[in-house]
Write a protein that holds these residues in place. Structure first.
Motif, mmCIF file in Angstrom:
data_model
loop_
_atom_site.group_PDB
_atom_site.id
_atom_site.type_symbol
_atom_site.label_atom_id
_atom_site.label_comp_id
_atom_site.label_asym_id
_atom_site.label_seq_id
_atom_site.Cartn_x
_atom_site.Cartn_y
_atom_site.Cartn_z
ATOM 1 N N VAL A 231 0.816 -1.221 0.000
ATOM 2 C CA VAL A 231 0.000 0.000 0.000
ATOM 3 C C VAL A 231 0.853 1.277 0.000
ATOM 4 C CG1 VAL A 231 -2.063 -1.043 0.999
ATOM 5 C CG2 VAL A 231 -0.306 -0.114 2.526
ATOM 6 N N GLY A 232 2.109 1.190 0.456
ATOM 7 C CA GLY A 232 2.973 2.371 0.430
ATOM 8 C C GLY A 232 3.169 2.917 -0.971
ATOM 9 N N PRO A 233 3.721 2.115 -1.899
ATOM 10 C CA PRO A 233 3.861 2.607 -3.271
ATOM 11 C C PRO A 233 2.526 2.840 -3.975
ATOM 12 C CG PRO A 233 4.646 0.332 -3.070
ATOM 13 C CD PRO A 233 4.424 0.837 -1.697
ATOM 14 N N VAL A 234 1.468 2.174 -3.556
ATOM 15 C CA VAL A 234 0.159 2.393 -4.180
ATOM 16 C C VAL A 234 -0.338 3.807 -3.914
ATOM 17 C CG1 VAL A 234 -2.301 1.789 -3.993
ATOM 18 C CG2 VAL A 234 -0.591 -0.005 -4.327
ATOM 19 N N ILE A 235 -0.307 4.244 -2.641
ATOM 20 C CA ILE A 235 -0.811 5.594 -2.349
ATOM 21 C C ILE A 235 0.148 6.671 -2.861
ATOM 22 C CG2 ILE A 235 -2.238 4.901 -0.396
ATOM 23 C CD1 ILE A 235 -0.043 5.931 1.478
ATOM 24 N N ALA A 236 1.403 6.287 -3.135
ATOM 25 C CA ALA A 236 2.364 7.225 -3.743
ATOM 26 C C ALA A 236 2.247 7.224 -5.262
ATOM 27 C CB ALA A 236 3.783 6.858 -3.329
ATOM 28 N N ASP A 237 1.340 6.394 -5.779
ATOM 29 C CA ASP A 237 1.094 6.304 -7.227
ATOM 30 C C ASP A 237 2.358 5.936 -7.994
ATOM 31 O OD1 ASP A 237 -0.659 6.309 -9.349
ATOM 32 O OD2 ASP A 237 -0.293 8.415 -9.863
ATOM 33 N N ARG A 238 3.099 4.993 -7.464
ATOM 34 C CA ARG A 238 4.305 4.525 -8.121
ATOM 35 C C ARG A 238 3.957 3.498 -9.207
ATOM 36 N NH1 ARG A 238 7.787 7.674 -8.452
ATOM 37 N NH2 ARG A 238 9.299 6.017 -8.911
ATOM 38 N N PRO A 239 4.896 3.234 -10.124
ATOM 39 C CA PRO A 239 4.619 2.271 -11.198
ATOM 40 C C PRO A 239 4.264 0.894 -10.652
ATOM 41 C CG PRO A 239 6.615 3.526 -11.682
ATOM 42 C CD PRO A 239 6.220 3.871 -10.277
ATOM 43 N N LYS A 240 3.520 0.119 -11.455
ATOM 44 C CA LYS A 240 3.090 -1.218 -11.048
ATOM 45 C C LYS A 240 4.270 -2.101 -10.668
ATOM 46 C CE LYS A 240 -1.434 -1.027 -11.571
ATOM 47 N NZ LYS A 240 -2.357 -1.228 -10.421
ATOM 48 N N ALA A 241 5.401 -1.921 -11.363
ATOM 49 C CA ALA A 241 6.574 -2.757 -11.063
ATOM 50 C C ALA A 241 7.050 -2.534 -9.634
ATOM 51 C CB ALA A 241 7.703 -2.451 -12.054
ATOM 52 N N GLU A 242 7.007 -1.289 -9.169
ATOM 53 C CA GLU A 242 7.429 -0.997 -7.800
ATOM 54 C C GLU A 242 6.410 -1.532 -6.791
ATOM 55 O OE1 GLU A 242 8.711 2.960 -6.967
ATOM 56 O OE2 GLU A 242 10.013 3.068 -8.731
ATOM 57 N N GLN A 243 5.126 -1.416 -7.112
ATOM 58 C CA GLN A 243 4.101 -1.967 -6.229
ATOM 59 C C GLN A 243 4.271 -3.474 -6.086
ATOM 60 O OE1 GLN A 243 0.165 -0.731 -7.558
ATOM 61 N NE2 GLN A 243 0.908 1.319 -8.076
ATOM 62 N N ALA A 244 4.533 -4.149 -7.222
ATOM 63 C CA ALA A 244 4.703 -5.606 -7.201
ATOM 64 C C ALA A 244 5.968 -5.994 -6.437
ATOM 65 C CB ALA A 244 4.767 -6.143 -8.633
ATOM 66 N N ALA A 245 7.035 -5.198 -6.583
ATOM 67 C CA ALA A 245 8.289 -5.509 -5.882
ATOM 68 C C ALA A 245 8.107 -5.377 -4.374
ATOM 69 C CB ALA A 245 9.399 -4.574 -6.371
ATOM 70 N N ALA A 246 7.394 -4.329 -3.949
ATOM 71 C CA ALA A 246 7.145 -4.136 -2.516
ATOM 72 C C ALA A 246 6.283 -5.272 -1.972
ATOM 73 C CB ALA A 246 6.466 -2.786 -2.276
ATOM 74 N N ARG A 247 5.301 -5.689 -2.760
ATOM 75 C CA ARG A 247 4.451 -6.809 -2.336
ATOM 76 C C ARG A 247 5.267 -8.089 -2.212
ATOM 77 N NH1 ARG A 247 -0.694 -8.138 -1.775
ATOM 78 N NH2 ARG A 247 -1.258 -10.321 -1.994
ATOM 79 N N SER A 248 6.137 -8.347 -3.200
ATOM 80 C CA SER A 248 6.975 -9.548 -3.177
ATOM 81 C C SER A 248 7.894 -9.536 -1.954
ATOM 82 C CB SER A 248 7.795 -9.639 -4.458
ATOM 83 O OG SER A 248 8.664 -10.742 -4.426
ATOM 84 N N TYR A 249 8.465 -8.377 -1.664
ATOM 85 C CA TYR A 249 9.308 -8.244 -0.472
ATOM 86 C C TYR A 249 8.520 -8.633 0.777
ATOM 87 C CZ TYR A 249 11.456 -5.900 3.527
ATOM 88 O OH TYR A 249 11.971 -5.619 4.773
ATOM 89 N N GLY A 250 7.330 -8.069 0.926
ATOM 90 C CA GLY A 250 6.528 -8.341 2.116
ATOM 91 C C GLY A 250 6.093 -9.786 2.215
ATOM 92 N N MET A 251 5.694 -10.373 1.089
ATOM 93 C CA MET A 251 5.239 -11.763 1.089
ATOM 94 C C MET A 251 6.363 -12.704 1.524
ATOM 95 S SD MET A 251 2.815 -14.002 0.574
ATOM 96 C CE MET A 251 1.518 -13.154 -0.365
ATOM 97 N N ASN A 252 7.539 -12.530 0.931
ATOM 98 C CA ASN A 252 8.660 -13.421 1.255
ATOM 99 C C ASN A 252 9.187 -13.173 2.661
ATOM 100 O OD1 ASN A 252 9.202 -15.109 -1.208
ATOM 101 N ND2 ASN A 252 9.186 -13.087 -2.136
ATOM 102 N N LEU A 253 9.183 -11.915 3.097
ATOM 103 C CA LEU A 253 9.577 -11.610 4.471
ATOM 104 C C LEU A 253 8.616 -12.276 5.452
ATOM 105 C CD1 LEU A 253 11.523 -9.845 6.289
ATOM 106 C CD2 LEU A 253 9.669 -8.160 6.299
ATOM 107 N N GLY A 254 7.324 -12.227 5.146
ATOM 108 C CA GLY A 254 6.318 -12.823 6.022
ATOM 109 C C GLY A 254 6.466 -14.330 6.134
#
Length: 339
Positions: A196-219
């Motif tokens: 949600v961080g890059p989403v509300i910052a309106d960043r490109p989809k690639a950055e949103q997906a990368a942040a999600r991947s980071y969180g998923m694997n960290l979790g």
């Protein structure tokens, strides 16, 4: 008796990896904490009592810190990150209240679980109240996409909990089955908190997906280390009794591996204790011995390392930004908890 298998050659203090993150998000977390306190208020006296019992019990609030950090990473300058971070913490707290009822847990974060003080009914209902407050805050942010991500996470978390309930006391559970549970009940909220961080910052989809991947694997790494610590950690660090998963009949990854690798006699032991729930004196020590014999703790931590490496790789897209460095250090913090 316990087995602690180090993840790295050199022990890392608990706070070594998370310190840069704490410093990075400190101003935002002050606002998040104030926001959390303001939103636990209710004319129904029991609601703030139960909610604050858990909220004020010393959790590190890693998930809301990740929301703030990924917003900083994305160059976000509004105040929506604070409300979303508070929403994430409320969602997490609600799941803990519900989990303790489902699991029959007596301790949480080193204190009596709320259900032990106020009863199961109050714990479930206050958890529902916190979920309601979380969604109110999401709506206030005004991002339909952020609302969708967190709403999806709430549904997936519930699915993961039901999957875990189905897998409980079932020694036929496979590693793939168990990892599906982990992705749902633990990693989904990490992923959403980071996305949600890059989403509300309106960043490109690639950055949103990368942040999600980071969180998923960290979790996933976070949960696997927790699984290992249940059989080899210290109660003061765990905030619960060593062996709670064993006593509750939970089939976690160390057990899945030890069961698969064990003899017929050893499998009979797991069936008696976990499937049938007939636990006798000395059985926890025997379980730990079998886990050590078959390298199940070590293998679980090896898998945690693997997912930690995937989390690090996901952050490569963000280069050497200070926030990216702090998030990289969090991976070390999560895996270093095994010491």
């Amino acid at each position: 008796m316990g087995v602690v298998v180090p993840l790295d050659e050199r022990p890392v203090p608990d706070e070594a990896g998370i310190g840069p993150l704490i410093e990075l998000v400190a101003p935002g977390m002050e606002r998040v904490n104030a926001f959390i306190l303001s939103r636990t208020g209710s004319d129904v006296a029991m609601i703030p009592e139960v909610a604050n019992h858990l909220i004020s019990s010393g959790g590190k609030r890693l998930r809301p810190m990740l929301t703030l950090a990924t917003a900083i990473l994305s160059g976000y300058s509004g105040d929506g990150d604070v409300k979303l971070a508070a929403s994430v913490e409320f969602m997490h707290t609600a799941t803990l209240l519900h989990d303790d009822v489902v699991d029959g847990s007596e301790m949480r974060r080193g204190k009596l679980a709320a259900r032990m003080l106020w009863g199961n009914e109050a714990s479930v209902l206050v958890g529902d109240f916190l979920l309601g407050q979380a969604f109110k805050m999401m709506v206030e942010v005004g991002s339909l996409e952020a609302l969708r991500i967190l709403a999806d996470a709430a549904a997936v978390i519930a699915e993961g909990e039901v999957m875990q309930l189905a897998a409980a006391k079932n020694t036929a559970t496979t590693e793939d089955d168990y990892l599906a549970v982990v992705r749902g009940k633990t990693a989904a909220l990490f992923a959403a908190a980071c996305e949600v961080g890059p989403v509300i910052a309106d960043r490109p989809k690639a950055e949103q997906a990368a942040a999600r991947s980071y969180g998923m694997n960290l979790g996933i790494a976070f949960q696997l280390v927790d699984d290992a610590l249940d059989y080899g950690g210290r109660e003061a660090k765990l905030g619960k009794k060593v062996g709670d998963d064993f006593r509750e009949g939970k089939i976690t990854l160390p057990v899945v591996l030890a069961y698969r690798r064990g003899s017929a006699e050893e499998r009979a032991f797991w069936k008696r204790t976990l499937e049938d729930g007939r636990i006798e004196d000395g059985d926890l020590a025997e379980a730990i011995r079998l886990l050590a014999k078959h390298g199940a703790i070590d293998a679980t931590l090896e898998r945690a390392r693997h997912y930690g490496a995937m989390a690090r790789d996901a952050l490569a897209l963000f280069g050497d930004r200070p926030a990216a460095k702090a998030l990289l250090d969090v991976v070390g913090f999560v895996t270093a908890r095994a010491h």
